[in-house]
Design an enzyme around this catalytic site. Structure first.
Site, PDB file in Angstrom:
ATOM      1  CG  ASP A   1       2.516   9.780  -3.872  1.00  0.00           C
ATOM      2  OD1 ASP A   1       3.537   9.226  -4.304  1.00  0.00           O
ATOM      3  OD2 ASP A   1       1.400   9.239  -3.885  1.00  0.00           O
TER       4      ASP A   1
ATOM      5  CG  ASP B   1      -0.924   4.273  -2.267  1.00  0.00           C
ATOM      6  OD1 ASP B   1      -0.688   5.473  -2.078  1.00  0.00           O
ATOM      7  OD2 ASP B   1      -0.214   3.546  -2.980  1.00  0.00           O
TER       8      ASP B   1
END
Length: 520
Positions: free
Chosen positions: A350, A426
């Site tokens: 990420d 997420d």
């Protein structure tokens, strides 16, 4: 790995990006008597002074001069536009030249109709000082609509309502994410409990149960999983305009299958009958046929109308929730060690693709942002001034995010719908940990579901922290940067406090150990 699991894995590409709104959009309110219409305007806030409320906005009669580009006074009589708003066509000369000509003719407002992408008008400092009247761009098709609605003439007002820092869409997004993670974890644990109660009726081979569940039980599998995500993201960056359609097709298939599994399990849980019909020695479930028809229809509707931003986001979120729930039920992590490895690697993934790749790409843009928002989704820059995205054309966007309209962005939504978005990753990545925690509660016979509840609360706290930092910094945040530490630390501290860290870390040595533990 099953074909459906492969399809679901491909979607773990993107992370949270809540798009920030530039203060370059305004509203053109056209009216005649009690009837009115509102249209999108794009202006330069450092150049044109436009009222921030409709009440304070001054009304001007609109003069249509789209037959000219107004690069010179030409046949327009000096002073004939005094106290009026004039609209001309884009092109032929600079914005500032048009504004100076209109100003000399006595116009109070200059509107420029455009058939191209709306950009924020720019000029050098000396021209800024010369132009004293408001200047804004509007879509030519909007002008044609206004002329059709008000053929007898119209009065126009320009205003740019401020956008609050906080929008209610954030609360809705938080509730959707927490609900999906909690329900996904609950479903996974409930399925584990039902499987154990049924006894050793099915064999387990290479981490895959007969129920179709896929287990990531080795660090090598986790590394391959993350490597596949990296490769897919890079391929999407370089070949977006082709691969986006592959992703859209996969999403339709995977989401229809996921929605079917969710609805079928829900109806089974509430006791709905299947109503089977026999035909040529084969039994067919009427309920299954009806559910399949509904799910396929919804997926097809989304596929056909996927660019209708005004309403299709509702269906996309519904399919997205089903996709995430089914993923959390289908994919399982065998122990906390695998959870730590997976979440840590994806945190690095990420951060790298969000913060490091801008130093490696030719345009200085993050690969993650470029792929998440699509071509033109992040806007463009003209003469160093950030401008909104193309408001006159549509582009394909990846269906891998939850989307909630930003309700307070009134002017921006007229130009192009603005959304708060949250990537499926997420939800799914921390959700896998929450699912493991619920399964561990089942394995240890913990009726209070201590690990499950604690991890779900930790996820909610991490998401609140993400949104708080986003609001304070006024820029999008990679959610895993906050969700991973919150969830992993909470689970670790809880396991240490309960003196169960070793068993929590290693998990059951084999699938039947969980059943033995429960029976004891």
């Amino acid at each position: 790995m099953t074909a459906m699991a492969v399809k679901e894995s491909i979607f773990l590409l993107l992370v949270l990006f809540c798009s920030q709104i530039a203060s370059q959009e305004a509203i053109l309110r056209a009216s005649n008597g009690s009837a009115f219409r509102e249209y999108c305007l794009v202006f330069n806030s450092s150049w044109s002074n436009i009222s921030d409320s409709l009440r304070a906005a001054v009304g001007y009669p609109l003069v249509n001069l789209t037959s000219t580009q107004l690069c010179s006074a030409g046949q327009v009589i000096p002073g004939s536009l005094k106290g009026q708003a004039v609209v001309v066509m884009r092109g032929g000369c600079d914005f500032s030249q048009k504004a100076l000509v209109a100003q000399d003719l006595g116009a109070s407002v200059l509107l420029i109709a455009s058939n191209k992408t709306l950009v924020s008008p720019s000029a050098n400092d000396s021209e800024y000082n010369k132009v004293k009247i408001p200047l804004a761009l509007m879509r030519y098709r909007d002008l044609l609509d206004a002329l059709q609605v008000f053929p007898q003439g119209m009065e126009v007002r320009l205003y740019a309502p401020p956008v609050p820092a906080f929008d209610a869409s954030i609360i809705i997004m938080l509730l959707i994410a927490v609900f999906t993670v909690t329900m996904g974890g609950f479903w996974s644990g409930a399925a584990e409990k039902a499987k154990q109660a049924a006894g050793p009726s099915s064999e387990v081979c290479e981490g895959r149960a007969d129920s179709g569940e896929l287990s990531l039980y080795s660090p090598l599998k986790v590394l391959m999983f993350v490597a596949m995500m990296c490769v897919m993201l890079v391929l999407m960056y370089f070949f977006y305009k082709w691969l986006v359609y592959v992703i859209i097709v996969i999403f339709c298939l995977a989401s229809a299958s996921a929605l079917y599994n969710c609805l079928d399990s829900l109806m089974t849980a509430v006791g709905c009958g299947t109503l089977s019909v026999s035909c040529r020695e084969r039994s067919v479930s009427v309920r299954s046929l009806l559910l399949a028809a509904v799910c396929i229809t919804l997926a097809v509707i989304w596929g056909v109308y996927r660019n209708e931003d005004r309403w299709i986001w509702i269906l996309q979120d519904l399919l997205g929730i089903a996709f995430c729930l089914n993923f959390l039920k289908t994919i399982s992590l065998s122990n906390f060690k695998i959870c730590v490895i997976l979440l840590s690697l994806l945190l690095v993934y990420d951060v790298f693709f969000v913060f490091i790749t801008p130093f490696l790409t030719a345009n200085g843009e993050s690969i993650m942002v470029q792929v998440a928002l699509g071509p033109g989704g992040g806007g463009e820059k003209t003469d160093g001034v950030s401008v909104p995205a193309d408001t006159s054309s549509t582009y394909e966007k990846l269906p891998v995010v939850m989307r909630i309209p930003q309700f307070s962005a009134v002017a921006q939504n007229l130009c192009m719908m603005q959304f708060s978005i949250l990537g499926y990753g997420d939800i799914i990545i921390p959700g896998l940990l929450v699912s493991y925690c619920h399964k561990f509660d089942v394995w240890t016979g913990n009726s209070r579901r201590t690990y499950f509840i604690s991890s779900a609360v930790a996820y909610a706290v991490g998401l609140v922290l993400t949104f708080a930092v986003m609001l304070l910094s006024k820029m999008g945040q990679p959610a895993l940067l906050y969700l991973v530490p919150c969830t992993l630390l909470t689970c670790s501290v809880l396991a240490l406090a309960r003196k169960e860290f070793r068993s929590f870390w290693n998990g059951p040595s084999n699938p039947m150990e969980a059943l033995d533990t429960l029976k004891e």
